[in-house]
Motif scaffolding. Structure first.
Motif, PDB file in Angstrom:
ATOM      1  N   CYS A   2     -17.995  53.628 -40.559  1.00 16.68           N
ATOM      2  CA  CYS A   2     -17.409  52.569 -39.400  1.00 16.68           C
ATOM      3  C   CYS A   2     -17.514  53.395 -38.083  1.00 16.68           C
ATOM      4  N   GLU A  51     -10.707  55.628 -34.763  1.00 14.65           N
ATOM      5  CA  GLU A  51     -11.891  55.581 -35.837  1.00 14.65           C
ATOM      6  C   GLU A  51     -11.204  56.089 -36.974  1.00 14.65           C
ATOM      7  N   THR A  56     -16.148  52.905 -34.333  1.00 14.43           N
ATOM      8  CA  THR A  56     -15.509  52.008 -33.322  1.00 14.43           C
ATOM      9  C   THR A  56     -16.088  52.364 -31.787  1.00 14.43           C
ATOM     10  N   LEU A  57     -16.697  51.176 -31.354  1.00 13.16           N
ATOM     11  CA  LEU A  57     -17.497  51.388 -30.102  1.00 13.16           C
ATOM     12  C   LEU A  57     -17.163  50.370 -29.280  1.00 13.16           C
ATOM     13  N   ARG A  58     -16.602  49.178 -29.463  1.00 11.42           N
ATOM     14  CA  ARG A  58     -16.204  48.203 -28.472  1.00 11.42           C
ATOM     15  C   ARG A  58     -15.198  48.598 -27.312  1.00 11.42           C
ATOM     16  N   LYS A  59     -15.594  48.252 -26.207  1.00  9.30           N
ATOM     17  CA  LYS A  59     -14.750  48.572 -24.988  1.00  9.30           C
ATOM     18  C   LYS A  59     -14.825  50.176 -24.852  1.00  9.30           C
ATOM     19  N   ARG A  60     -15.402  51.120 -25.584  1.00  7.48           N
ATOM     20  CA  ARG A  60     -15.553  52.342 -25.193  1.00  7.48           C
ATOM     21  C   ARG A  60     -16.820  52.738 -24.511  1.00  7.48           C
ATOM     22  N   LYS A  61     -16.626  52.519 -23.063  1.00  7.34           N
ATOM     23  CA  LYS A  61     -17.865  52.830 -22.452  1.00  7.34           C
ATOM     24  C   LYS A  61     -17.738  53.932 -21.214  1.00  7.34           C
ATOM     25  N   GLY A 102     -15.294  57.111 -31.033  1.00  9.38           N
ATOM     26  CA  GLY A 102     -14.439  56.166 -31.718  1.00  9.38           C
ATOM     27  C   GLY A 102     -12.729  56.765 -31.736  1.00  9.38           C
TER      28      GLY A 102
END
Length: 279
Positions: free
Chosen positions: A206, A196, A208-213, A192
């Motif tokens: 919470c 995050e 934070t994972l979206r767009k973190r690949k 995150g």
């Protein structure tokens, strides 16, 4: 499953001296986190205008020569990782390391850690120090905690955090670690990131994972899937409950103002970090 190799003593059994030592351990971590970087940055600048200017010049030359060291393995110090002060920090909160699976040292690992919290206290104790006996629980593994690359631009502070095994969370740095001939390298990435930390609200969790690949691509590039590395949920809510934020959630005006001020790539924690060292 497994538990910490050195469990903190119950609060009721702690002597006043033990409680004072734990408070010292917590405060030194918080104050170092907040002020060590700005202090030495200002000191190096001020000395340039005094009779002691050669010290600043020599350090700046050294900084230029040493600039790429964080991305090329750094300078890890087992002496620093084994200091007694980290056991006091561990006992203050307390922080535990729970083993739920064997990790054979015949391969490398990318560990996704969460939640970030404000100061990553649990991850520092477990992976950047030996306060919870990581090397005894996972023999043959060498952990590396990946943090903001910007921290390695700060004079003196960069050398301090390198001694724990902290590394920039950049492709160059992490590829270098995972490409070493010695297997058993374990890169710990707080997925995150600093973003995050803005969601560190007691009682809430919470991720934070979206767009973190990027951490997934890193693991696949080096031969395996990433592994989750969540903290064992303690009775008081985990790292996101160690400090009190100045906002109640992402919808608050302060949260929005800070997000716009620092942008999508970097977020600076609030000065309320000192609350992390109070109970």
């Amino acid at each position: 499953m497994g538990v910490s190799t050195a469990p903190p003593p119950p609060t009721t059994s702690k002597t006043p001296r033990k409680q004072h030592l734990e408070a010292v351990g917590a405060y030194q971590y918080v104050l170092t986190f907040l002020f060590m970087g700005p202090f030495f940055s200002l000191l190096v600048f001020i000395l340039l205008f005094t009779s002691l200017w050669p010290f600043s010049v020599l350090y700046l030359v050294w900084l230029y020569v040493d600039w790429d060291t964080p991305n090329q393995g750094g300078r890890r110090s087992e002496w620093m990782r084994n200091q007694a002060i980290w056991r006091q920090l561990r006992d203050y909160y307390p922080v535990k390391l729970v083993k739920t699976a064997e990790l054979p040292p015949d391969r490398n690992y990318v560990l996704g850690a969460h939640p970030h919290g404000v100061m990553c206290t649990g991850f520092l104790c477990n992976f950047s120090t030996e306060s919870n006996g990581f090397s005894q629980l996972f023999p043959g593994l060498q952990p590396w905690l990946a943090v903001l690359a910007g921290l390695f631009y700060v004079p003196v502070y960069r050398d301090y955090i390198m001694s724990f095994g902290l590394r920039p969370v950049s492709r160059q740095s992490l590829d270098f670690i995972l490409s070493q001939p010695r297997l058993g390298q374990a890169v710990v990435i707080m997925v995150g990131g600093a973003h995050e930390a803005l969601y560190s609200v007691p009682g809430k969790h919470c991720l934070t994972l979206r767009k973190r690949k990027g951490f997934v691509r890193l693991a696949l590039r080096h031969g395996g899937p990433p592994h989750p590395c969540p903290p064992a949920p303690p009775p008081h809510g985990g790292s996101q409950s160690l400090s009190r934020t100045l906002h109640d959630g992402p919808g608050e005006a302060l949260r929005g103002a800070q997000g716009k001020l620092w942008g999508p790539c970097f977020h600076l924690p609030h000065p309320h970090l000192l609350a992390a060292a109070s109970r």
